[in-house]
Design a protein around this motif. Structure first.
Motif, PDB file in Angstrom:
ATOM      1  N   GLN A 249       0.837  -1.202   0.000  1.00  0.00           N
ATOM      2  CA  GLN A 249       0.000   0.000   0.000  1.00  0.00           C
ATOM      3  C   GLN A 249       0.873   1.253   0.000  1.00  0.00           C
ATOM      4  O   GLN A 249       0.592   2.217  -0.723  1.00  0.00           O
TER       5      GLN A 249
ATOM      6  N   LYS B  75       2.515   1.661  -3.468  1.00  0.00           N
ATOM      7  CA  LYS B  75       1.532   2.191  -4.417  1.00  0.00           C
ATOM      8  C   LYS B  75       1.309   3.683  -4.181  1.00  0.00           C
ATOM      9  O   LYS B  75       1.280   4.472  -5.121  1.00  0.00           O
ATOM     10  N   ARG B  76       1.173   4.056  -2.918  1.00  0.00           N
ATOM     11  CA  ARG B  76       0.954   5.459  -2.570  1.00  0.00           C
ATOM     12  C   ARG B  76       2.125   6.332  -3.045  1.00  0.00           C
ATOM     13  O   ARG B  76       1.948   7.473  -3.465  1.00  0.00           O
TER      14      ARG B  76
ATOM     15  N   SER C 201       6.342   1.172  -8.891  1.00  0.00           N
ATOM     16  CA  SER C 201       5.816   0.045  -9.665  1.00  0.00           C
ATOM     17  C   SER C 201       6.940  -0.495 -10.532  1.00  0.00           C
ATOM     18  O   SER C 201       8.034   0.061 -10.573  1.00  0.00           O
TER      19      SER C 201
ATOM     20  N   ALA D  88       8.149  -3.664  -6.813  1.00  0.00           N
ATOM     21  CA  ALA D  88       7.700  -2.479  -6.065  1.00  0.00           C
ATOM     22  C   ALA D  88       8.163  -2.564  -4.611  1.00  0.00           C
ATOM     23  O   ALA D  88       8.629  -1.566  -4.046  1.00  0.00           O
TER      24      ALA D  88
END
Length: 167
Positions: free
Chosen positions: A94, A97-98, A102, A152
């Motif tokens: 999380q 991603k924030r 990627s 990631a």
């Protein structure tokens, strides 16, 4: 009861509404019953937990060469450890991603090509790759998605370790 109190169309409509409400409730219940936890609104599924637990248990059994008994397993608190690892992984994903971390197509390709299990003579071999995935009941798409997540996570770990240097 008086026939004028509820026309037949309303009775039918009422039955349909009850059916849809019940089905919707059942669907939500089923979704909740397949979820072990919610982490920032994201579901951790029981299937993912059980798959990870089984893989971890099998790896531990192989490592301990048959010396894994119930008492040792209980002392290791393996179920809680697997849950904690999945929780930590979800939180890290999380955060990655924030932060916009990627995997590019090139990074994914390089990661897979560099995996020794997919090589013959030091070179990536497509046939070995596909056979290895099939032997582990994985599709290339599922494996590649998992590798994207790992790239990631690696980026996030590098970022964190860059801040944690001690002089």
């Amino acid at each position: 009861q008086d026939d004028r109190s509820c026309p037949p169309g309303v009775q039918l409509l009422g039955g349909i509404v009850v059916t849809f409400v019940s089905w919707g409730g059942y669907s939500r219940y089923q979704q909740r019953s397949n979820t072990i936890a919610y982490i920032n609104g994201e579901a951790l599924g029981i299937q993912e937990y059980e798959r990870t637990y089984s893989q971890t248990l099998e790896a531990l059994r192989a490592q301990m060469r048959g010396q894994l008994d119930d008492a040792t397993l209980k002392a290791l608190n393996l179920r809680q450890r697997v849950y904690d690892q999945l929780l930590e992984r979800m939180l890290m994903l999380q955060d990655a991603k924030r932060l916009g971390m990627s995997a590019s197509e090139e990074e994914l390709r390089q990661r897979i090509a560099a995996t020794p299990a997919f090589q013959a003579g030091g070179q990536f071999n497509e046939e070995i790759y596909r056979r290895a995935l099939a032997a582990n009941n994985l599709t290339p798409a599922a494996f590649e998605e998992e590798q994207r997540l790992e790239v990631a996570l690696d980026k996030l770990r590098r970022l964190i370790s860059g801040f944690a240097k001690v002089s």
